[in-house]
Design an enzyme around this catalytic site. Structure first.
Site, PDB file in Angstrom:
ATOM      1  N   PRO A 116      38.093  34.113  46.223  1.00  0.00           N
ATOM      2  CA  PRO A 116      37.202  32.956  46.331  1.00  0.00           C
ATOM      3  C   PRO A 116      36.794  32.498  47.619  1.00  0.00           C
ATOM      4  CG  PRO A 116      39.273  32.212  45.854  1.00  0.00           C
ATOM      5  CD  PRO A 116      39.551  33.883  45.740  1.00  0.00           C
ATOM      6  N   GLY A 118      39.362  32.380  50.627  1.00  0.00           N
ATOM      7  CA  GLY A 118      40.326  32.097  51.731  1.00  0.00           C
ATOM      8  C   GLY A 118      40.281  32.703  53.057  1.00  0.00           C
ATOM      9  N   LYS A 119      40.361  33.947  52.784  1.00  0.00           N
ATOM     10  CA  LYS A 119      40.385  35.080  54.065  1.00  0.00           C
ATOM     11  C   LYS A 119      38.996  34.973  54.751  1.00  0.00           C
ATOM     12  CE  LYS A 119      44.382  37.067  52.020  1.00  0.00           C
ATOM     13  NZ  LYS A 119      44.130  36.503  50.692  1.00  0.00           N
ATOM     14  N   CYS A 235      48.768  41.001  47.350  1.00  0.00           N
ATOM     15  CA  CYS A 235      49.708  40.145  47.127  1.00  0.00           C
ATOM     16  C   CYS A 235      50.702  40.509  46.238  1.00  0.00           C
ATOM     17  CB  CYS A 235      49.107  38.694  46.852  1.00  0.00           C
ATOM     18  SG  CYS A 235      48.328  38.931  45.083  1.00  0.00           S
TER      19      CYS A 235
HETATM   20  N1  SAM Z   1      40.326  37.703  49.683  1.00  0.00           N
HETATM   21  C1  SAM Z   1      40.051  36.654  48.830  1.00  0.00           C
HETATM   22  C2  SAM Z   1      40.662  35.504  49.148  1.00  0.00           C
HETATM   23  O1  SAM Z   1      41.257  35.165  49.963  1.00  0.00           O
HETATM   24  O2  SAM Z   1      40.329  34.323  48.718  1.00  0.00           O
HETATM   25  C3  SAM Z   1      40.871  37.205  47.556  1.00  0.00           C
HETATM   26  C4  SAM Z   1      40.581  38.553  46.984  1.00  0.00           C
HETATM   27  S1  SAM Z   1      41.287  39.046  45.591  1.00  0.00           S
HETATM   28  C5  SAM Z   1      42.982  39.353  46.046  1.00  0.00           C
HETATM   29  C6  SAM Z   1      40.666  40.635  45.326  1.00  0.00           C
HETATM   30  C7  SAM Z   1      39.350  40.723  44.823  1.00  0.00           C
HETATM   31  O3  SAM Z   1      38.798  41.681  44.621  1.00  0.00           O
HETATM   32  C8  SAM Z   1      38.931  39.798  43.536  1.00  0.00           C
HETATM   33  O4  SAM Z   1      38.070  38.701  43.880  1.00  0.00           O
HETATM   34  C9  SAM Z   1      38.353  40.951  42.699  1.00  0.00           C
HETATM   35  O5  SAM Z   1      37.396  40.366  41.948  1.00  0.00           O
HETATM   36  C10 SAM Z   1      37.809  41.932  43.755  1.00  0.00           C
HETATM   37  N2  SAM Z   1      37.606  43.210  42.943  1.00  0.00           N
HETATM   38  C11 SAM Z   1      37.817  43.546  41.608  1.00  0.00           C
HETATM   39  N3  SAM Z   1      37.418  44.833  41.577  1.00  0.00           N
HETATM   40  C12 SAM Z   1      37.245  45.303  42.429  1.00  0.00           C
HETATM   41  C13 SAM Z   1      36.714  46.616  42.963  1.00  0.00           C
HETATM   42  N4  SAM Z   1      36.338  47.527  42.390  1.00  0.00           N
HETATM   43  N5  SAM Z   1      35.827  46.523  44.404  1.00  0.00           N
HETATM   44  C14 SAM Z   1      36.347  45.633  45.187  1.00  0.00           C
HETATM   45  N6  SAM Z   1      36.748  44.414  45.059  1.00  0.00           N
HETATM   46  C15 SAM Z   1      37.157  44.411  43.517  1.00  0.00           C
END
Ligand code: SAM
Length: 428
Positions: A116, A118-119, A235
Site C-alpha cells: 500500500p 509504506g516504502k 517479511c
Molecule cells: N512495499 C509495500 C509497502 O511497503 O507498503 C508492500 C509490498 S507487499 C510485500 C508485495 C506486493 O507485491 C503486494 O502488494 C502484491 O500485490 C504485489 N505482487 C503480487 N504479485 C506480484 C507480481 N507477480 N509481481 C509484482 N508484484 C506482485
C-alpha cells in the site's frame, strides 16, 4: 501447549527450530505479545523535531530509521494529522529496506512492488520532491490504495503504475538508479498481524513465492542502470525466499555484487520479521529515452496560473500536461513515455472544462504557502473530514482548509457558507 503453538503450522515450527536452534524458545515466545505499533514521520511535510513537539501520541525512536517511531495509543489513523499526511502508520521493521536503498534527490527510483505504499512514501521523502519515483503495483485494487497514500502524503514527483514487472522492464531497460523489490512473500514475519499469511502458509507456497520472486528480480535487474543499487526485501524467514534467493541472483548476474544482507528477528528487535539484501550493478549502461511529450493547452494553463497566483504566495513551476478530459498534471522531471496502466502521474493540479479551472485535492495537500486558507481547530476537523458544510464569514472563492497550518483539502466560499470539497472517496 500454548495457544501460539496450536495456531502456528507444525512444519513452520519445525523449520524455525532448525533455523534458530537455541534461540527458538525466545522467538516462539514473541507470539504471546501483540505486534509493536509504528509510524513514520513524513518529512516532506514536517521535520522530525517539529513532529515530536506536536505529536498527540507518546513516541519512542526506532533504532534503524531516524524518521520512524513506536507509538502508544489507539485510532492514530483517525487523527487529523493523518489526513493531513504528517505521518504514515508503518510496522517498525518494515522501515528498514527503503532506508538501505539510499534514494537521493534527483535520482530515478523504482519501487516495483509498492502497495500500500509504506516504502514508496519513505523513498519519496528521501528524494525530497526531486527526481522521478515510479511506484508500481501489480494488483490494480491495491494500486488504488497506493495512489491514495501517495496523494495523502503530498508527493509530487511520483508516477503510480499497475503492471507486470516484465512489462515495465520492456519499456525501461537500464533506466533506474535505485530499485526496491519488496517482494510478495510467504509473510512468515507477519503471522501476528495478518491472519491471511498464516492461513495461506505451506511449504509449497514458500516454493511458489520463491519462483515468483525470481521472475520479479530478473525484471528488476534488467531495469537497473550500471552503477545502480538494488534492495531486495521480504517479511518472511524462509531461506528459500531470502539468502538462497540472493545467492541465486548473484549466480545469474555476474554484474551484481552483494553489499550486505540484514535480518530482523522479533526476538532480537522490537518489530516483526524482515529480510533485506543490498546489491550494486557494475557497468555504465544507462538508458535515456526521449522525454514524455507534454500536451500544451494555453487557455487551461492561463487559468491555472491565475488561480494559483490568487491562492498561493508564488507562481507555479514545472511542466504542465493537459489530458483530453481536461485534467491538468504537473509532470515529474525526466518522465519517460510509459505505455502501461497509470493511476497517477506527478501532481494533478486540477481540471479545465473550457471555462472554469477547478483545483484538485492533490494540489491542496501537496502545496505549501497558501494565502487563502481557513484554519480549523482540531475539534472542527471531524466535520470537515465527514464532508459537512462549514460556516465562516469570508469572501467568495477557494480556500485551503488547514489543521495547525497543514492542508486537509479545499473549500469554496459562496455567500457566507463554505462548500466542502473534501473528496467523497476519503470522507469518513
Ligand atoms: N512495499 C509495500 C509497502 O511497503 O507498503 C508492500 C509490498 S507487499 C510485500 C508485495 C506486493 O507485491 C503486494 O502488494 C502484491 O500485490 C504485489 N505482487 C503480487 N504479485 C506480484 C507480481 N507477480 N509481481 C509484482 N508484484 C506482485
Amino acid at each position: 501447549m500454548s495457544k501460539a503453538m496450536i495456531e502456528l503450522p507444525i512444519e513452520f515450527i519445525q523449520r524455525m527450530k532448525e533455523r534458530l536452534g537455541s534461540d527458538f524458545p525466545a522467538f516462539f515466545k514473541t507470539y504471546e505479545t501483540p505486534p509493536a505499533k509504528g509510524l513514520r514521520v513524513n518529512t516532506l511535510k514536517i521535520s522530525v523535531q517539529e513532529f515530536l513537539k506536536i505529536s498527540p501520541f507518546p513516541l519512542t525512536p526506532v533504532p534503524w530509521e531516524p524518521t520512524a517511531f513506536y507509538y502508544e495509543g489507539e485510532r492514530v489513523g483517525a487523527h487529523p494529522y493523518h489526513a493531513a499526511g504528517l505521518f504514515y502508520c508503518q510496522e517498525p521493521s518494515a522501515t528498514l529496506p527503503a532506508g538501505l536503498l539510499q534514494a537521493k534527490e534527483g535520482e530515478r527510483v523504482l519501487d516495483l512492488c509498492a502497495a500500500p505504499g509504506g516504502k514508496a512514501t519513505q523513498l519519496a521523502a528521501a528524494m525530497n520532491g526531486e527526481g522521478l519515483l515510479i511506484a508500481n503495483e501489480y494488483d490494480f485494487t491495491r494500486a488504488r490504495i497506493l495512489s491514495e497514500n501517495i496523494e495523502r502524503l503530498g508527493i509530487k514527483n511520483a508516477v503510480v503504475t499497475s503492471c507486470d514487472p516484465a512489462r515495465l522492464a520492456s519499456f525501461l531497460p537500464a533506466f533506474f538508479d535505485k530499485i526496491l523489490v519488496d517482494a510478495p512473500c510467504s509473510g512468515e514475519g507477519m503471522f501476528k498481524k495478518e491472519e491471511a499469511a498464516l492461513l495461506h502458509w505451506s511449504e509449497a507456497n514458500v516454493r511458489g513465492c520463491a519462483a515468483r520472486q525470481k521472475n520479479i528480480l530478473d525484471s528488476a535487474v534488467a531495469m537497473l542502470c550500471g552503477g545502480g543499487r538494488l534492495v531486495y526485501s521480504t517479511c518472511t524467514f524462509s531461506a528459500e525466499e531470502n539468502e538462497e534467493q540472493a545467492q541465486a541472483l548473484l549466480a545469474r548476474y555476474k554484474e551484481l555484487s552483494l553489499v550486505e544482507t540484514r535480518r530482523l528477528y522479533p526476538h532480537e528487535v522490537r518489530g516483526e520479521g524482515q529480510f533485506a539484501a543490498v546489491f550494486v550493478k557494475s557497468g555504465e549502461e544507462r538508458y535515456s529515452p526521449k522525454p514524455f511529450a507534454a500536451t500544451k493547452n494555453g487557455a487551461a494553463e492561463k487559468a491555472f496560473s491565475a488561480f494559483f497566483r490568487e491562492v498561493y504566495e508564488r507562481a507555479p513551476q514545472g511542466t504542465l500536461h493537459t489530458l483530453a478530459d481536461g485534467r491538468m498534471l504537473l509532470l515529474p522531471e525526466g518522465l519517460p513515455p510509459l505505455a502501461v496502466t497509470t493511476l497517477r502521474t506527478g501532481l494533478e493540479v486540477g481540471s479545465w472544462d473550457g471555462k472554469i479551472f477547478k483545483p484538485a485535492h492533490a494540489l491542496a495537500i501537496a502545496e505549501t504557502g497558501a494565502l487563502k486558507k481557513i484554519q480549523l481547530k482540531k475539534e472542527e476537523c471531524g466535520e470537515y473530514l465527514r464532508g459537512e458544510l462549514l460556516y465562516q464569514n469570508v469572501e467568495n472563492g477557494w480556500y485551503v482548509v488547514c489543521v495547525d497550518g497543514f492542508p486537509l483539502g479545499w473549500a469554496k466560499a459562496v455567500n457566507g457558507a463554505l462548500k466542502n470539497h473534501y473528496p467523497k472517496y476519503l470522507r469518513r
